[in-house]
Design an enzyme around this catalytic site. Structure first.
Site, PDB file in Angstrom:
ATOM      1  CB  CYS A   1     -32.319  30.125 -22.682  1.00  0.00           C
ATOM      2  SG  CYS A   1     -31.826  31.642 -21.860  1.00  0.00           S
TER       3      CYS A   1
ATOM      4  NE  ARG B   1     -34.918  28.657 -28.017  1.00  0.00           N
ATOM      5  CZ  ARG B   1     -36.020  29.130 -28.557  1.00  0.00           C
ATOM      6  NH1 ARG B   1     -36.339  28.794 -29.784  1.00  0.00           N
ATOM      7  NH2 ARG B   1     -36.812  29.935 -27.886  1.00  0.00           N
TER       8      ARG B   1
ATOM      9  CD1 TRP C   1     -28.012  35.554 -26.354  1.00  0.00           C
ATOM     10  CD2 TRP C   1     -29.544  36.633 -25.124  1.00  0.00           C
ATOM     11  NE1 TRP C   1     -27.983  36.875 -26.709  1.00  0.00           N
ATOM     12  CE2 TRP C   1     -28.905  37.561 -25.976  1.00  0.00           C
ATOM     13  CE3 TRP C   1     -30.534  37.087 -24.255  1.00  0.00           C
ATOM     14  CZ2 TRP C   1     -29.232  38.920 -25.988  1.00  0.00           C
ATOM     15  CZ3 TRP C   1     -30.858  38.430 -24.263  1.00  0.00           C
ATOM     16  CH2 TRP C   1     -30.220  39.328 -25.124  1.00  0.00           C
TER      17      TRP C   1
ATOM     18  CG  ASN D   1     -36.570  30.653 -23.470  1.00  0.00           C
ATOM     19  OD1 ASN D   1     -35.952  31.710 -23.488  1.00  0.00           O
ATOM     20  ND2 ASN D   1     -37.324  30.239 -24.471  1.00  0.00           N
ATOM     21  N   GLY D   2     -36.828  32.867 -20.703  1.00  0.00           N
ATOM     22  CA  GLY D   2     -37.742  33.989 -20.531  1.00  0.00           C
ATOM     23  C   GLY D   2     -37.194  34.950 -19.495  1.00  0.00           C
TER      24      GLY D   2
ATOM     25  CD  GLU E   1     -30.824  41.388 -44.166  1.00  0.00           C
ATOM     26  OE1 GLU E   1     -31.246  42.137 -43.278  1.00  0.00           O
ATOM     27  OE2 GLU E   1     -30.553  40.192 -43.941  1.00  0.00           O
TER      28      GLU E   1
ATOM     29  CE  LYS F   1     -27.930  38.838 -41.998  1.00  0.00           C
ATOM     30  NZ  LYS F   1     -29.344  39.005 -42.001  1.00  0.00           N
TER      31      LYS F   1
ATOM     32  CD  GLU G   1     -27.372  39.595 -37.828  1.00  0.00           C
ATOM     33  OE1 GLU G   1     -27.476  39.343 -39.042  1.00  0.00           O
ATOM     34  OE2 GLU G   1     -28.111  39.102 -36.969  1.00  0.00           O
TER      35      GLU G   1
ATOM     36  CG  HIS H   1     -28.439  65.084 -47.135  1.00  0.00           C
ATOM     37  ND1 HIS H   1     -28.596  66.434 -47.428  1.00  0.00           N
ATOM     38  CD2 HIS H   1     -29.030  64.415 -48.156  1.00  0.00           C
ATOM     39  CE1 HIS H   1     -29.268  66.556 -48.557  1.00  0.00           C
ATOM     40  NE2 HIS H   1     -29.547  65.343 -49.024  1.00  0.00           N
TER      41      HIS H   1
ATOM     42  CE  LYS I   1     -32.483  31.940 -37.386  1.00  0.00           C
ATOM     43  NZ  LYS I   1     -31.935  32.801 -38.447  1.00  0.00           N
TER      44      LYS I   1
END
Ligand code: AGP
Length: 612
Positions: free
Chosen positions: A2, A27, A74, A100-101, A484, A488, A491, A507, A607
């Site tokens: 957060c 955040r 968040w 935050n936490g 990557e 992207k 996300e 396979h 983020k």
């Protein structure tokens, strides 16, 4: 994950807090709230949704207050709704908290507090803090917060205000970042990140783990250790950040702006670090450990998400250039294993934010075992940067888009420099080193050229607009680039995508291939695997798959084999990940825009992941 911000001073706190929240929204952005000191009480307003919703809600109320705290959330405990949004009040409404936490022992604390008569209204872990502070309050909030925190297990960055003591904010941190800043006389800020306050001041105090601070418009700053209440000296740092670095500067999204910055961020990552004459890298951050690195016989790279992909590329680079065995570990796994750390093992932690909880825990576990730990971070002064023995900053500047772009290519660049530095102390020859330096120096211009063709990528995004799945294939050093590229796309466009080593496709994933699933294949000319990749392309085409190749400019033949080609400038194989990643970033970006997705703030993400 957060974002928290607080202000006390002579100005109206409300616009300052809202501006701070906007800049911290990367955040977390599922709900937002504000608490300000009114004449006789604490006024709270909070909403599910983005900061914009909060701004609209309070716009017409014309609040005016000298002190307040605010939060963008968040969710970890409790759904993202109006009630669970921060700030939270105690029973009497005399103090308000933003956090935050994660409070890990919140259940037992809640039972204890309920027995004492406290009434809870939310499903959050944070609300226990408000009641716990109330329980310990005997007239001095600083002391109440400090003593109460001794009973708390978990992580926190908090800010607390008190109805009966206007002009004062108490803040504390353990495991979640927090900075305090000094503005004009008697003006103080508290924030999760300097981005929230850089518009107002550059004089910042980075709170250390386990510290508590009181900022008071009349009495100044008091800083102490939570555990023993020992008063500590306040060290003010002047931060080097420009407001334009954290604004969109005409781009529709931060992500696009950050993709476009890569010619200069690659230059910044290498500036002053290339020794053309000796074909070497100059890494001042590691200079004190020159002897150690000369004898290192094993390297562990650990990170999360995109930074983990950079680590995988680092593995190829260091093994091929320096000949040192490298292991790459997810930080979240590393911390719970029993990793073997020997005297000659070097551990690198890679993190854009420098605050990722799993990476930080891996770092601490490695240090506990006696490892030499080095950081590759972007955010200067971040917790990881401060807790590592030494390290190399990537100097990519603030990255605000939730999907990491420029930080990734700069991490790869720094890993290439580290490989060169280690290699030149071993068997990598002068001519090889000189050639590598030349190729690195040529990269920014090639990136500029590449970015001029973004329209080509935009056209190809049409294959993806309606896709439900996508496959990204690469081999050797470009296998992590495939990972990557897939991450992207996932996300920000919510298309299920997988990255695979091209040869592994047969396979299993080959079963998924049909005319509806686009398949991106990395097929650079210099790749020692080029011919093999061409075979993999044929395998996809034989099953009616749609192939988009990323190939070297000038390779006309490949056009006959695939549906479309994204051309990239030539570079040596070791540096192809930097060049190849950029069209994949653009592809994810344009696909997400086509699908109407929120590019900079994709659903469910944040983020900086500061919870486990
Ligand atoms: C990247 O696009 C992601 N949002 C995410 O995977 C990120 O790379 C990861 O959380 C690690 O972050 P860090 O580099 O700040 O440690």
């Amino acid at each position: 994950m957060c974002g928290i911000v607080g202000y006390t001073g002579s100005k109206n706190a409300v616009p300052i807090l809202l501006d701070g929240l906007k800049r911290l929204e990367y955040r977390g952005y599922d709900s937002a709230g504000i608490a300000i000191l009114g004449e006789n009480d604490i006024i709270i307003d909070k909403v599910a949704g983005k900061v914009e919703m909060l701004s609209r809600k309070i716009e017409k109320k014309h609040y005016d207050s000298r002190t307040g705290i605010a939060h963008t959330r968040w969710a970890t405990h409790g759904a993202p709704n109006d009630i669970n949004a921060h700030p939270h009040l105690d029973c009497s409404g005399k103090l308000a908290v933003v956090h935050n936490g994660v409070i890990e022992n919140y259940r037992s604390l809640k039972i204890y507090l309920e027995k004492k008569g406290h009434q809870f209204y939310t499903e959050t872990d944070t609300e226990v803090l408000a009641h716990l502070f109330e329980e310990y309050y005997k007239g001095d909030l600083f002391e109440a917060v400090r003593e109460a925190l001794l009973n708390v297990e978990g992580t926190y960055g908090i800010a607390v205000i008190e109805r009966d003591n206007p002009g004062r904010i108490i803040a504390a941190r353990l495991g979640s970042p927090l900075v305090v800043a000094k503005g004009e006389a008697g003006e103080y800020f508290v924030a999760s990140d300097v981005a929230a306050i850089v518009r107002f001041t550059k004089d910042v105090i980075f709170l250390e783990e386990g510290e508590i601070v009181a900022v008071d418009a009349r009495e100044g700053i008091k800083l102490a250790d939570i555990k023993d209440n020992r008063e500590k000296k306040v060290e003010v740092h002047t931060i080097d950040m420009d407001l334009t670095e954290i604004e969109k500067n005409g781009y529709p999204h931060f992500m696009l702006k950050e993709i476009h910055e890569q010619a200069s961020t690659i230059l910044n990552a290498t500036r002053g670090r290339l020794d053309a004459e000796n074909g070497d890298a100059i890494l001042q951050g590691l200079a004190d450990y020159n002897d150690f690195f000369r004898n290192v016989n094993r390297i562990i790279l650990t990170a999360c998400g995109t930074s983990w992909h950079a680590a995988l590329i680092g593995e190829y680079l260091i093994e091929s250039i320096a000949g040192i065995p490298v292991e790459v570990e997810y930080a979240s796994e590393f911390r719970y294993r029993n990793p073997i750390i020997e005297e000659k093992t070097a551990l690198f932690v890679i993190s854009q934010s420098g605050e990722t909880a799993d990476t930080l825990a891996a770092l601490r576990e490695a240090k506990r075992k006696g490892a030499r730990v080095f950081g590759i971070c972007n955010v200067v002064g971040s917790t990881i940067a401060r807790e590592t023995d030494a390290g190399v900053y990537i100097h990519a500047g603030p990255e605000i888009g939730v999907a990491s772009t420029k930080a990734f290519t700069s991490q790869v660049m720094v890993l290439a420099l580290i490989a060169l530095y280690l290699g030149r102390r071993r068997d990598y020859s002068l001519s090889q080193g000189k050639n590598m330096v030349r190729e690195i120096q040529a990269l920014p211009e090639k990136i500029t050229e590449l970015l001029q063709h973004e329209e080509d990528v935009k056209k190809i995004a049409r294959y993806f607009r309606k896709a439900e799945n996508a496959l990204f294939l690469g081999r050797h050093i470009n296998y992590p680039v495939a990972l990557e590229g897939a991450l992207k796309l996932k996300e920000i466009s919510y298309i299920h995508a997988e990255g695979y080593p091209a040869a592994e496709m047969k396979h299993g994933p080959i079963a998924l291939i049909d005319e509806n699933m686009p398949c991106v294949v990395l097929a650079n000319d210099d790749d020692i695997m080029y011919e093999k990749v061409i075979t993999n392309i044929q395998e996809v085409k034989a099953r009616n798959g749609k192939v988009i190749a990323v190939a070297t400019k000038g390779n006309k033949k490949i056009k006959e084999l695939v549906d479309d080609v994204l051309y990239v400038p030539f570079t040596v194989q070791a540096l192809t990940p930097v060049i190849n990643t950029i069209p994949l970033q653009l592809l994810a970006y344009f696909t997400a825009v086509e699908r109407g997705c929120d590019v900079d703030q994709p659903r469910n993400l944040a983020k900086s992941v500061t919870v486990e």
